[in-house]
Design a protein around this motif. Structure first.
Motif, mmCIF file in Angstrom:
data_model
loop_
_atom_site.group_PDB
_atom_site.id
_atom_site.type_symbol
_atom_site.label_atom_id
_atom_site.label_comp_id
_atom_site.label_asym_id
_atom_site.label_seq_id
_atom_site.Cartn_x
_atom_site.Cartn_y
_atom_site.Cartn_z
ATOM 1 N N GLU A 211 17.535 -8.258 -48.910
ATOM 2 C CA GLU A 211 17.510 -7.158 -49.414
ATOM 3 C C GLU A 211 19.022 -6.588 -49.650
ATOM 4 N N PRO A 212 19.334 -6.492 -51.088
ATOM 5 C CA PRO A 212 18.106 -6.823 -52.136
ATOM 6 C C PRO A 212 18.186 -8.166 -52.178
ATOM 7 N N ASN A 213 17.539 -8.370 -53.395
ATOM 8 C CA ASN A 213 17.740 -10.465 -53.295
ATOM 9 C C ASN A 213 18.274 -10.332 -54.098
ATOM 10 N N VAL A 226 13.745 -5.993 -53.969
ATOM 11 C CA VAL A 226 13.809 -6.615 -52.333
ATOM 12 C C VAL A 226 12.833 -7.458 -52.047
ATOM 13 N N ASN A 268 9.148 -10.015 -54.990
ATOM 14 C CA ASN A 268 9.830 -9.277 -54.736
ATOM 15 C C ASN A 268 9.240 -7.111 -55.386
#
Length: 453
Positions: A211-213, A226, A268
């Motif tokens: 998180e975030p990706n 995320v 996501n």
């Protein structure tokens, strides 16, 4: 029984915080208290099963070992921008964010079946052998709001740009949660009374949440999404040779193959709640080559291990840089060297005492430090103190205290995929810096039960 099974699942799927790269330096209270050294000095079944399957041949009875530790980590994440970067005349900006993750459990379960006079010894183990995790909250001391309105009370000397909201080109809240559980089935065979070989097929379960990706491609308007927690199953093996002389000298070598995993599939979601495309990512566990030297005399046991961890040929760690859509290819870690040493004193009746030390080199290049902000669990020096207490002929209580430190910061420039070019392949932003450091503490207790013959 259902509550017990739930507890076991929770314990063994909790994040395990590694000490050398993302590799656990030891397993169980006894092995941890020896600095993780066990390739040629099998003082307990957990350490032997983890580092040299051939070494379990020294145990000639049925033994059960369970350990549970409580792990405390204190990562710090810092970043800075030079003057005039935000707007003409803007001041230099710098700040530090502290991790607010709670303590984490660290379980280990092992059992060995040995028999006096038999050339065969068998073992089974369930260890958390790898992991990392951070929770750096979003910075609230911002230079402006998302509409560009200035914040008159902004303090640029205590503002961390990397944790600014994505709308201000930061990451916002930065969180990661990775763990790897390994189950091994071990067989050791005594070729002679002094020489043994061993083999251990391994089954692995890994889970990762970001998180975030950064593995996903960002949206020009919504930023990085995320992810949910993705998981994968992996397979591998470990092979070992163990020699112990009649004079107390012991030698060992083992090789753990790269643990091959299926792809993790991340679902996501953008920060506004809208769905983002799924993304696949493959992250294997690196091959590890271990050499060990041990020596035992009447009141002392000495152990020394050297390990080489092959990150540079491991999927997920070998890749580095940005894709053409702005997602991260991988961590870009280097191979690392690990040195583990321990000594046990047995001169006090029923109360062996141990001291252990572990050194690890840093797998992260300064130019790529930005990519590893979700995985800051890099400990250079670790010191352990441990003991055992013989309750009776069947039960042994074990304990260890661990303290580790990164011994300084890992640092490098902030990277931006929009600035990547042939002469600036990673998109380093001039004058910027991101850095992180960490200390760790752990208390672990274990109980070893030797079945009556």
């Amino acid at each position: 029984m259902k509550n017990l099974l739930r507890l076991v699942v929770v314990l063994f799927t909790s994040a395990v915080f590694a000490q050398a790269g993302h590799v656990m330096q030891g397993v169980g209270a006894v092995n941890m208290s020896m600095g993780g050294a066990s390739t040629a000095q099998p003082l307990d079944i957990s350490g032997a099963l983890q580092w040299n399957p051939a070494a379990i041949s020294v145990f000639d009875s049925k033994i059960l070992d369970f350990n549970l530790g409580i792990f405390f980590s204190a990562p710090e994440l810092s970043s800075s921008l030079p003057a005039n970067m935000l707007y003409p005349g803007s001041p230099a900006v710098s700040g530090t964010t502290l991790d607010d993750r709670p303590v984490s459990p660290m379980p280990a379960l092992a059992m060995v079946w040995g028999k006096e006079g038999s050339k065969h010894t068998f073992g089974v183990s369930a260890f958390g052998i790898s992991g990392f995790g951070v929770t750096f909250p979003q910075d609230t001391n911002l230079p402006m709001d998302l509409n560009g309105n200035p914040n008159p009370s902004w303090d640029p000397t205590n503002s961390n740009p990397i944790n600014w909201p994505q709308g201000l080109r930061g990451f916002g809240k930065l969180k990661s949660d990775y763990m790897l559980l390994q189950v091994g089935l071990t067989w050791a065979y005594e070729i002679t009374k002094n020489l043994s070989i061993g083999v251990e097929p391994t089954l692995n379960y890994a889970a990762l949440k970001l998180e975030p990706n950064p593995i996903a491609s960002p949206s020009m308007t919504l930023g990085y999404p995320v992810s949910d927690k993705a998981s994968a199953i992996g397979f591998g093996a470990q092979f070992g040779i163990f020699y112990h002389s009649d004079g107390g000298i012991k030698l060992g070598v083992s090789y753990k193959t790269e643990q091959q995993f299926s792809d993790m599939t991340f679902s996501n979601t953008y920060l506004d709640g809208s769905a983002a495309p799924d993304v696949d990512f493959k992250m294997n566990y690196p091959a590890i080559l271990s050499f060990g030297l041990g020596y035992s005399m009447e009141d002392f046991d000495f152990a020394l291990d050297y390990r080489r961890v092959d990150y540079e040929n491991t999927d997920g760690f070998a890749e580095k840089g940005w894709t053409n859509t702005g997602s991260v290819k991988g961590f870009g870690w280097k191979n690392i060297n690990i040195l583990s040493a321990g000594i046990q004193y047995k001169g006090i009746k029923k109360l062996p005492l141990r001291v252990g030390y572990t050194y690890s080199s840093n797998p992260i290049d300064s130019e790529l430090a930005f990519f590893s902000t979700p995985a800051t669990a890099v400990i250079k020096n670790a010191l352990q103190f441990g003991f055992s207490y013989s309750i009776n002929d069947n039960f042994m209580l074990n304990g260890v205290y661990h303290h580790g430190t990164s011994d300084g910061e890992t640092s490098g420039p902030i990277l931006d995929p929009m600035m990547a070019s042939p002469t600036n392949p990673y998109g380093a932003v001039p004058g910027t810096n991101v850095s992180y450091s960490m200390t760790t503490d752990m208390i672990m207790v274990g109980l070893t039960y030797k079945f009556k013959k």
